[in-house]
Design a protein around this motif. Structure first.
Motif, PDB file in Angstrom:
ATOM      1  N   ASP A  45       0.835  -1.198   0.000  1.00  0.00           N
ATOM      2  CA  ASP A  45       0.000   0.000   0.000  1.00  0.00           C
ATOM      3  C   ASP A  45       0.873   1.253   0.000  1.00  0.00           C
ATOM      4  OD1 ASP A  45      -2.295  -1.528   0.068  1.00  0.00           O
ATOM      5  OD2 ASP A  45      -2.427  -1.495   2.261  1.00  0.00           O
ATOM      6  N   GLY A  46       0.428   2.255  -0.715  1.00  0.00           N
ATOM      7  CA  GLY A  46       1.131   3.524  -0.759  1.00  0.00           C
ATOM      8  C   GLY A  46       0.153   4.682  -0.695  1.00  0.00           C
ATOM      9  N   GLN A  47       0.682   5.874  -0.591  1.00  0.00           N
ATOM     10  CA  GLN A  47      -0.144   7.066  -0.507  1.00  0.00           C
ATOM     11  C   GLN A  47       0.327   8.088  -1.533  1.00  0.00           C
ATOM     12  OE1 GLN A  47      -2.761   7.177   1.615  1.00  0.00           O
ATOM     13  NE2 GLN A  47      -3.418   9.129   0.726  1.00  0.00           N
ATOM     14  N   LEU A  48      -0.599   8.480  -2.397  1.00  0.00           N
ATOM     15  CA  LEU A  48      -0.306   9.527  -3.369  1.00  0.00           C
ATOM     16  C   LEU A  48      -0.537  10.885  -2.728  1.00  0.00           C
ATOM     17  CD1 LEU A  48       0.208  10.609  -6.267  1.00  0.00           C
ATOM     18  CD2 LEU A  48      -2.253  10.330  -6.667  1.00  0.00           C
ATOM     19  N   GLY A  49       0.405  11.765  -2.888  1.00  0.00           N
ATOM     20  CA  GLY A  49       0.280  13.105  -2.329  1.00  0.00           C
ATOM     21  C   GLY A  49       1.451  13.953  -2.773  1.00  0.00           C
ATOM     22  N   TYR A  50       1.807  14.914  -1.948  1.00  0.00           N
ATOM     23  CA  TYR A  50       2.919  15.815  -2.278  1.00  0.00           C
ATOM     24  C   TYR A  50       4.130  15.577  -1.381  1.00  0.00           C
ATOM     25  CZ  TYR A  50      -0.139  18.320  -5.460  1.00  0.00           C
ATOM     26  OH  TYR A  50      -0.957  18.638  -6.515  1.00  0.00           O
ATOM     27  N   GLY A  51       4.185  14.461  -0.755  1.00  0.00           N
ATOM     28  CA  GLY A  51       5.353  14.110   0.030  1.00  0.00           C
ATOM     29  C   GLY A  51       5.310  14.670   1.433  1.00  0.00           C
ATOM     30  N   ASP A  52       6.461  14.654   2.061  1.00  0.00           N
ATOM     31  CA  ASP A  52       6.583  15.111   3.449  1.00  0.00           C
ATOM     32  C   ASP A  52       6.264  16.594   3.570  1.00  0.00           C
ATOM     33  OD1 ASP A  52       7.416  12.585   3.984  1.00  0.00           O
ATOM     34  OD2 ASP A  52       9.549  13.095   4.169  1.00  0.00           O
ATOM     35  N   THR A  53       5.688  16.951   4.690  1.00  0.00           N
ATOM     36  CA  THR A  53       5.448  18.367   4.993  1.00  0.00           C
ATOM     37  C   THR A  53       6.558  18.875   5.901  1.00  0.00           C
ATOM     38  OG1 THR A  53       4.068  17.805   6.897  1.00  0.00           O
ATOM     39  CG2 THR A  53       2.947  18.122   4.780  1.00  0.00           C
ATOM     40  N   ALA A  54       6.866  20.135   5.755  1.00  0.00           N
ATOM     41  CA  ALA A  54       7.862  20.785   6.608  1.00  0.00           C
ATOM     42  C   ALA A  54       7.282  22.114   7.075  1.00  0.00           C
ATOM     43  CB  ALA A  54       9.164  21.014   5.836  1.00  0.00           C
ATOM     44  N   ALA A  55       7.684  22.512   8.272  1.00  0.00           N
ATOM     45  CA  ALA A  55       7.159  23.757   8.845  1.00  0.00           C
ATOM     46  C   ALA A  55       8.115  24.912   8.581  1.00  0.00           C
ATOM     47  CB  ALA A  55       6.944  23.585  10.346  1.00  0.00           C
TER      48      ALA A  55
ATOM     49  N   ARG B 297       4.762  24.037  -2.239  1.00  0.00           N
ATOM     50  CA  ARG B 297       3.301  24.092  -2.254  1.00  0.00           C
ATOM     51  C   ARG B 297       2.820  24.214  -0.822  1.00  0.00           C
ATOM     52  NH1 ARG B 297      -0.929  20.472  -1.556  1.00  0.00           N
ATOM     53  NH2 ARG B 297      -2.779  20.834  -2.870  1.00  0.00           N
ATOM     54  N   VAL B 298       1.980  25.195  -0.541  1.00  0.00           N
ATOM     55  CA  VAL B 298       1.490  25.435   0.818  1.00  0.00           C
ATOM     56  C   VAL B 298       0.522  24.319   1.198  1.00  0.00           C
ATOM     57  CG1 VAL B 298       0.231  26.997   2.342  1.00  0.00           C
ATOM     58  CG2 VAL B 298       1.777  27.920   0.587  1.00  0.00           C
ATOM     59  N   ALA B 299       0.846  23.603   2.261  1.00  0.00           N
ATOM     60  CA  ALA B 299      -0.055  22.561   2.760  1.00  0.00           C
ATOM     61  C   ALA B 299      -1.111  23.169   3.677  1.00  0.00           C
ATOM     62  CB  ALA B 299       0.738  21.479   3.495  1.00  0.00           C
ATOM     63  N   LYS B 300      -0.640  24.026   4.614  1.00  0.00           N
ATOM     64  CA  LYS B 300      -1.585  24.648   5.542  1.00  0.00           C
ATOM     65  C   LYS B 300      -0.976  25.926   6.114  1.00  0.00           C
ATOM     66  CE  LYS B 300      -4.298  23.824   9.733  1.00  0.00           C
ATOM     67  NZ  LYS B 300      -4.582  22.868  10.842  1.00  0.00           N
ATOM     68  N   ALA B 301      -1.742  26.993   6.080  1.00  0.00           N
ATOM     69  CA  ALA B 301      -1.331  28.250   6.710  1.00  0.00           C
ATOM     70  C   ALA B 301      -1.649  28.163   8.196  1.00  0.00           C
ATOM     71  CB  ALA B 301      -2.061  29.430   6.078  1.00  0.00           C
ATOM     72  N   GLU B 302      -0.624  28.269   9.013  1.00  0.00           N
ATOM     73  CA  GLU B 302      -0.812  28.134  10.454  1.00  0.00           C
ATOM     74  C   GLU B 302      -1.165  29.467  11.116  1.00  0.00           C
ATOM     75  OE1 GLU B 302      -0.974  25.332  11.794  1.00  0.00           O
ATOM     76  OE2 GLU B 302       0.042  23.991  10.368  1.00  0.00           O
TER      77      GLU B 302
ATOM     78  N   LEU C  93       3.815  37.411  14.650  1.00  0.00           N
ATOM     79  CA  LEU C  93       4.718  36.500  13.991  1.00  0.00           C
ATOM     80  C   LEU C  93       5.453  35.676  15.038  1.00  0.00           C
ATOM     81  CD1 LEU C  93       5.922  35.583  11.293  1.00  0.00           C
ATOM     82  CD2 LEU C  93       7.705  37.318  11.597  1.00  0.00           C
ATOM     83  N   ALA C  94       5.047  34.418  15.183  1.00  0.00           N
ATOM     84  CA  ALA C  94       5.656  33.536  16.177  1.00  0.00           C
ATOM     85  C   ALA C  94       5.300  32.090  15.836  1.00  0.00           C
ATOM     86  CB  ALA C  94       5.164  33.885  17.573  1.00  0.00           C
ATOM     87  N   GLY C  95       6.190  31.174  16.203  1.00  0.00           N
ATOM     88  CA  GLY C  95       5.919  29.751  16.006  1.00  0.00           C
ATOM     89  C   GLY C  95       5.913  29.362  14.540  1.00  0.00           C
ATOM     90  N   ASP C  96       5.099  28.339  14.219  1.00  0.00           N
ATOM     91  CA  ASP C  96       4.983  27.877  12.833  1.00  0.00           C
ATOM     92  C   ASP C  96       4.127  28.859  12.039  1.00  0.00           C
ATOM     93  OD1 ASP C  96       6.452  25.702  13.552  1.00  0.00           O
ATOM     94  OD2 ASP C  96       4.763  24.282  13.561  1.00  0.00           O
ATOM     95  N   VAL C  97       4.702  29.357  10.968  1.00  0.00           N
ATOM     96  CA  VAL C  97       3.956  30.277  10.102  1.00  0.00           C
ATOM     97  C   VAL C  97       3.057  29.480   9.155  1.00  0.00           C
ATOM     98  CG1 VAL C  97       4.140  32.116   8.400  1.00  0.00           C
ATOM     99  CG2 VAL C  97       5.825  31.947  10.240  1.00  0.00           C
ATOM    100  N   LEU C  98       3.622  28.421   8.560  1.00  0.00           N
ATOM    101  CA  LEU C  98       2.866  27.560   7.644  1.00  0.00           C
ATOM    102  C   LEU C  98       3.614  26.246   7.480  1.00  0.00           C
ATOM    103  CD1 LEU C  98       4.578  27.641   4.750  1.00  0.00           C
ATOM    104  CD2 LEU C  98       3.493  29.876   4.573  1.00  0.00           C
ATOM    105  N   THR C  99       2.950  25.274   6.869  1.00  0.00           N
ATOM    106  CA  THR C  99       3.608  24.024   6.470  1.00  0.00           C
ATOM    107  C   THR C  99       3.517  23.925   4.961  1.00  0.00           C
ATOM    108  OG1 THR C  99       1.565  22.757   6.790  1.00  0.00           O
ATOM    109  CG2 THR C  99       3.125  22.834   8.634  1.00  0.00           C
ATOM    110  N   TRP C 100       4.523  23.335   4.368  1.00  0.00           N
ATOM    111  CA  TRP C 100       4.513  23.189   2.920  1.00  0.00           C
ATOM    112  C   TRP C 100       5.171  21.901   2.481  1.00  0.00           C
ATOM    113  CZ3 TRP C 100       7.957  28.072   1.556  1.00  0.00           C
ATOM    114  CH2 TRP C 100       9.242  27.881   2.052  1.00  0.00           C
TER     115      TRP C 100
END
Length: 455
Positions: free
Chosen positions: A133-143, A271-276, A283-290
């Motif tokens: 089994d595998g998962q199609l997506g955009y790979g690992d997210t980073a903050a 590619r922006v995964a989620k705007a935090e 401006l502090a902590g995680d700004v976004l994940t991509w």
């Protein structure tokens, strides 16, 4: 006794137990009762053993009338000849139907209608494989983290600089793609752009600075269209002039210096995964994940199959609509445990840590694959898929569908070979299984041999 008239014959009553017989008149032929015809009941000739039935209906008695014995013998002879013909025909039919005795090595059978279906032995390349089994997506997210006010690097992201504190005034949307020179976010109305590279901004760059981070900056300036300097690892006054021009275009103060936190560095477009954070937040902590911009396949490969994945190796991926695409292994991580309580992205391929130890029976190896022709992925952005990893391949072997095999009672396998109107079971040796086929070899097995298979 009275005297009889002249010209008459004296008649006496027959004694008990005798049969009265009369002489036939002159010129007449003695006749007996007609015999019953021996017919075929229900259209079949019924063979019987023992004495033939008498013509007068008694069991085993011979008819007393001596007249005309020859016609009856002829009829009996015809009946016996017909019976022998039927026996021969039945025997021939049994042979045709494969009713045999004996214990030969090969069981031969004639099949007027043949097996349900047939196929030919053919030469093919067989590949044994393992499907996971595998998962199609955009790979690992980073903050992407906000730079620290102290100006030190934080969790791999640069800090300090003019944008090290303030209020968020613009954020990208989820799913947006950010390319070189475009803002990752804005703070106090100043853009924090994306630069491509592997070395983050961790210090202030100014005339006299040198190093790989200087070269990375100059490469980006040149790619963005700024000129008048030499791309090398030395920060000169010409470099400072180009930086001032760049700062002006960004709407920032023209200092000619670049501080940590003035830009975000990544290996390529993101590619922006989620705007935090939202506009108006501090401006502090995680700004976004991509993530990366390419769709990839992530697989947690059990360690026992780790040797199946080789960088650059090709695999077949089956999509939810059962279409297949070819993918290439682009990254192989280090073993991680599926039982890791930190839950570090088992679906995304893990982060390379091995807190539970690589010796765990549940250990997996994160593998990432990229689809060669992304257009074949259609509109799928995220989906569960199946990935077939090739383990071994054999080319130019004789092969048949696995369903063509017959298990022999004493062990081993055979195939049903069709030769004209007959079929013959021939014992074969098995080789590699793969692609729904099996490699076979044996006496009389050649390319083009016709064998029976189920419908």
């Amino acid at each position: 006794m009275t005297s009889q008239e002249e010209g008459t014959v004296a008649r006496t009553a027959p004694e008990e137990g005798t049969v009265a017989r009369t002489a036939p008149e002159e010129g007449t032929v003695a006749r007996t009762a007609p015999e019953e015809e021996t017919g075929v009941e229900g259209g079949e000739l019924e063979l019987r053993t023992g004495a033939l039935p008498s013509l007068d209906g008694s069991d085993g008695a011979v008819a007393p009338t001596p007249a005309s014995p020859r016609p009856r013998r002829r009829r009996m002879r015809v009946v016996l000849i017909a019976a022998c013909a039927v026996v021969v025909a039945v025997a021939a039919g049994g042979a045709a139907l494969g009713v045999f005795g004996g214990g030969g090595d090969e069981a031969e059978a004639s099949a007027p209608s043949g097996p349900p279906a047939t196929t030919k032995v053919k030469r093919a390349t067989l590949t044994s494989s393992q499907t996971l089994d595998g998962q199609l997506g955009y790979g690992d997210t980073a903050a992407v983290q906000a730079p620290s006010s102290s100006g030190s690097a934080q969790s791999g992201q640069q800090g300090g600089g003019a944008a090290s504190s303030g209020i968020v005034t613009w954020m990208p949307s989820d799913g947006d793609t950010i390319t070189r020179g475009k803002p990752v976010y804005k703070v106090n109305q100043q853009s924090v752009p994306l630069l491509y590279g592997s070395v983050p901004l961790y210090r202030t760059l100014q005339p006299g600075s040198s190093g790989s981070d200087v070269k990375m900056l100059e490469q980006n300036l040149r790619a963005l269209g700024y000129k008048g300097f030499t791309v090398d690892d030395t920060y000169t006054s010409d470099t400072a002039s180009a930086v001032e021009e760049w700062q002006d275009d960004l709407g920032r103060t023209e200092t000619g210096e670049v501080k940590a936190g003035d830009a975000v560095v990544a290996s390529g477009a993101r590619r922006v995964a989620k705007a935090e954070l939202a506009v108006g937040d501090a401006l502090a902590g995680d700004v976004l994940t991509w993530t990366g911009t390419d769709r990839v396949i992530s697989v947690d490969l059990p360690v026992q199959y780790a040797d199946l994945a080789k960088k650059g190796g090709k695999s077949t991926v089956t999509l939810p609509d059962n279409t297949t695409v070819t993918a290439v292994v682009t990254d192989i991580g280090t073993p991680t445990s599926s039982g890791d309580s930190s839950g570090s992205g088992s679906q995304s391929g893990g982060n390379g840590s091995d807190s539970a130890g690589s010796g765990s029976s549940n250990a997996t190896v994160p593998v990432e694959l990229k689809v060669e022709d992304a257009k074949k992925l259609g509109s799928y952005q995220a989906a569960s898929v199946s990935v077939e990893f090739a383990a071994e391949a054999r080319s130019n072997v004789l092969a048949v569908p696995i369903s063509a095999l017959f298990a022999l009672p004493g062990g081993g396998y055979a195939v049903e070979v069709v030769t004209g109107t007959k079929t013959e079971y021939r014992e074969v040796k098995l080789g590699m299984f793969g692609n729904g086929m099996v490699e076979i070899s044996g006496t009389g097995i050649t390319a083009g041999t016709v064998v029976g298979v189920p419908k």
